[in-house]
Design a protein around this motif. Structure first.
Motif, PDB file in Angstrom:
ATOM      1  N   MET A   1      52.175  31.184  38.035  1.00  0.00           N
ATOM      2  CA  MET A   1      51.237  30.352  38.794  1.00  0.00           C
ATOM      3  C   MET A   1      51.711  28.901  38.769  1.00  0.00           C
ATOM      4  SD  MET A   1      47.099  29.904  38.234  1.00  0.00           S
ATOM      5  CE  MET A   1      46.789  31.626  38.608  1.00  0.00           C
ATOM      6  N   ASP A   5      47.996  25.604  41.706  1.00  0.00           N
ATOM      7  CA  ASP A   5      47.121  26.769  41.565  1.00  0.00           C
ATOM      8  C   ASP A   5      46.411  26.732  40.214  1.00  0.00           C
ATOM      9  OD1 ASP A   5      47.646  27.840  44.050  1.00  0.00           O
ATOM     10  OD2 ASP A   5      49.323  29.068  43.342  1.00  0.00           O
ATOM     11  N   ALA A   6      47.124  26.296  39.171  1.00  0.00           N
ATOM     12  CA  ALA A   6      46.503  26.169  37.854  1.00  0.00           C
ATOM     13  C   ALA A   6      45.395  25.123  37.875  1.00  0.00           C
ATOM     14  CB  ALA A   6      47.560  25.809  36.813  1.00  0.00           C
ATOM     15  N   ALA A  23      36.997  33.333  37.849  1.00  0.00           N
ATOM     16  CA  ALA A  23      37.873  34.447  38.231  1.00  0.00           C
ATOM     17  C   ALA A  23      37.315  35.179  39.439  1.00  0.00           C
ATOM     18  CB  ALA A  23      38.031  35.401  37.049  1.00  0.00           C
ATOM     19  N   ILE A  28      40.782  36.596  41.203  1.00  0.00           N
ATOM     20  CA  ILE A  28      41.909  36.865  40.311  1.00  0.00           C
ATOM     21  C   ILE A  28      41.367  37.446  39.011  1.00  0.00           C
ATOM     22  CG2 ILE A  28      43.426  35.086  41.295  1.00  0.00           C
ATOM     23  CD1 ILE A  28      42.666  33.246  39.011  1.00  0.00           C
ATOM     24  N   PRO A  29      42.193  38.154  38.235  1.00  0.00           N
ATOM     25  CA  PRO A  29      41.716  38.727  36.971  1.00  0.00           C
ATOM     26  C   PRO A  29      41.295  37.641  35.975  1.00  0.00           C
ATOM     27  CG  PRO A  29      43.788  39.736  37.652  1.00  0.00           C
ATOM     28  CD  PRO A  29      43.595  38.549  38.530  1.00  0.00           C
ATOM     29  N   ARG A  30      40.300  37.965  35.145  1.00  0.00           N
ATOM     30  CA  ARG A  30      39.857  37.008  34.137  1.00  0.00           C
ATOM     31  C   ARG A  30      40.974  36.703  33.157  1.00  0.00           C
ATOM     32  NH1 ARG A  30      37.991  35.567  29.385  1.00  0.00           N
ATOM     33  NH2 ARG A  30      36.010  34.445  29.148  1.00  0.00           N
ATOM     34  N   ALA A  31      41.812  37.698  32.847  1.00  0.00           N
ATOM     35  CA  ALA A  31      42.919  37.477  31.913  1.00  0.00           C
ATOM     36  C   ALA A  31      43.880  36.418  32.451  1.00  0.00           C
ATOM     37  CB  ALA A  31      43.661  38.788  31.662  1.00  0.00           C
ATOM     38  N   THR A  32      44.055  36.401  33.772  1.00  0.00           N
ATOM     39  CA  THR A  32      44.929  35.392  34.382  1.00  0.00           C
ATOM     40  C   THR A  32      44.333  33.996  34.211  1.00  0.00           C
ATOM     41  OG1 THR A  32      45.692  36.979  36.041  1.00  0.00           O
ATOM     42  CG2 THR A  32      46.013  34.657  36.549  1.00  0.00           C
ATOM     43  N   HIS A  35      44.829  32.968  30.514  1.00  0.00           N
ATOM     44  CA  HIS A  35      46.242  32.653  30.247  1.00  0.00           C
ATOM     45  C   HIS A  35      46.628  31.326  30.892  1.00  0.00           C
ATOM     46  CE1 HIS A  35      50.467  33.303  29.416  1.00  0.00           C
ATOM     47  NE2 HIS A  35      50.758  33.170  30.709  1.00  0.00           N
ATOM     48  N   THR A  36      46.137  31.066  32.093  1.00  0.00           N
ATOM     49  CA  THR A  36      46.460  29.821  32.796  1.00  0.00           C
ATOM     50  C   THR A  36      45.979  28.611  32.020  1.00  0.00           C
ATOM     51  OG1 THR A  36      46.367  30.914  34.962  1.00  0.00           O
ATOM     52  CG2 THR A  36      46.073  28.526  34.926  1.00  0.00           C
ATOM     53  N   GLN A  39      48.073  27.999  28.844  1.00  0.00           N
ATOM     54  CA  GLN A  39      49.347  27.369  29.198  1.00  0.00           C
ATOM     55  C   GLN A  39      49.161  25.899  29.552  1.00  0.00           C
ATOM     56  OE1 GLN A  39      51.045  29.862  32.357  1.00  0.00           O
ATOM     57  NE2 GLN A  39      52.643  30.504  30.904  1.00  0.00           N
TER      58      GLN A  39
END
Length: 301
Positions: A1, A5-6, A23, A28-32, A35-36, A39
Motif C-alpha cells: 500500500m 493510500d495509507a 475497513a 478492505i480487510p481489517r487485518a490490512t 498492518h498499515t 507500518q
C-alpha cells in the motif's frame, strides 16, 4: 500500500473511531488496516492512535498528522483533477444528505439533468433533518433549512425562502381571519414539532421590524411537512411554513394566506461542508448545481 493510500486508511480510522468501521468503509480487510497503521507508526517513530476496548482516538501527534494528511490528499486530488479529464468530466462518489422537503421539491425532480451532465459522478443521497456528523459519517456536504448551529462547518448560504401563514377557507369561515397579533392569539393551530428536539415550534412575525413569536393551542401536532399541510387543508388550524410548500394550494384557493403584513423573515437555506476538507471538483459541481436550483426556487416563490 502506497503512502497516500495509507493516509486514507489512517484518516478514516480517526474520523470513524474504529479500525473495523474504517475497513468496512474502504472495503478492505481489517487485518490490512491494522498492518498499515503498524507500518505507519514504525516509519514515523511516533504513536498515532490510542486504542481502548470501545474506541480508537488520535494522540496529539496523531491529530497533527491527521490535519496534514487531509490537506495533502485534498491538494493531490485537486492537482490531479486540474491536469486530467476530470477537470471537465469529474468522476467518483459524492455522499450528500438533503433536508427532506427541499430534496423532494427542488433537488430530486431535477436530478436526471445533473446525472446527464455529469455521468461519471456517483451520488449517494441521504434524506432527513437530523444533525449529521459529516466527518465521522463520511458525508461530503449537507443541504439544510434554517440557521445552522455547527460552527465547525463551512456554511454557504444558497437561498432565502419566503414564509407564509395560511389556513383553509372552511377554517376562516368558522373562526374569522386574524389581522393582528392580538386577534391571531385567539386562534388554533396545527402545531409542528421538531423531530430532533421534540419542541413545538412557535409562529414568528415581523411587526415594525421587530420579531414576535406566538404559540397557539392545537388539537393536532405533527413533525412532517406533508402532514402539516394536509391537516391545515382539513380545517384543523393555522400553519406557517415556506411558501413553496403551499404554492399550488394557494393558487387553487384550497388555502388562504393570512397575516401577510407581518410575514416572518425568510427561511435561510445553506449547504454545509467540513472546514478541513478542500472541496473536490466532483463535490464542487454538485454544490454549485444545488445552489443554482435553490436560487431559482427563491425567485419563483
Amino acid at each position: 500500500m502506497d503512502r497516500f493510500d495509507a493516509m486514507r486508511v489512517f484518516t478514516r480510522i480517526v474520523e470513524l473511531g474504529s479500525f473495523t468501521k474504517a475497513a468496512d468503509d474502504l472495503h478492505i480487510p481489517r487485518a490490512t488496516v491494522t498492518h498499515t497503521i503498524k507500518q505507519m507508526e514504525a516509519r514515523l517513530g511516533v504513536r498515532l492512535l490510542q486504542r481502548t476496548t470501545r474506541q480508537v482516538s488520535a494522540t496529539l501527534d496523531g491529530n497533527a498528522y491527521y490535519a496534514r494528511c487531509v490537506q495533502l490528499m485534498a491538494d493531490l486530488e485537486e492537482t490531479e483533477s486540474a491536469f486530467s479529464a476530470a477537470a471537465s468530466n469529474p468522476r467518483g462518489k459524492v455522499r450528500v444528505d438533503l433536508q427532506g422537503s427541499l430534496a423532494m421539491h427542488f433537488i430530486l425532480p431535477q436530478l436526471p439533468e445533473f446525472c446527464a451532465r455529469y455521468p461519471q459522478i456517483e451520488l449517494e443521497i441521504g434524506m432527513g433533518d437530523r444533525a449529521v456528523d459529516l466527518v465521522r459519517e463520511g458525508y461530503d456536504c449537507v443541504l439544510r433549512a434554517g440557521e445552522p448551529r455547527d460552527s465547525s462547518l463551512v456554511i454557504r448560504r444558497v437561498a432565502r425562502l419566503q414564509q407564509v401563514t395560511v389556513a383553509s377557507p372552511a377554517y376562516l369561515e368558522q373562526h374569522g381571519t386574524p389581522d393582528s397579533l392580538a386577534s391571531f392569539a385567539q386562534h388554533r393551530a396545527v402545531n409542528f414539532f421538531s423531530s430532533v428536539s421534540g419542541k413545538i415550534l412557535p409562529f414568528d412575525f415581523l411587526v415594525d421590524g421587530t420579531e414576535h413569536s406566538v404559540s397557539l393551542p392545537g388539537q393536532v401536532a405533527v413533525s412532517h411537512a406533508e402532514a402539516y399541510v394536509s391537516c391545515c387543508e382539513g380545517g384543523l388550524g393555522l400553519v406557517q411554513l415556506p411558501r413553496y410548500h403551499v404554492q399550488q394550494q394557494l393558487a387553487e384557493g384550497r388555502l388562504v394566506e393570512v397575516m401577510a403584513a407581518f410575514r416572518p423573515a425568510p427561511m435561510a437555506v445553506s449547504v454545509l461542508y467540513p472546514h478541513q476538507r478542500q472541496l473536490s471538483r466532483r463535490v464542487r459541481v454538485l454544490v454549485d448545481w444545488m445552489a443554482d436550483l435553490m436560487r431559482q426556487g427563491e425567485h419563483a416563490a
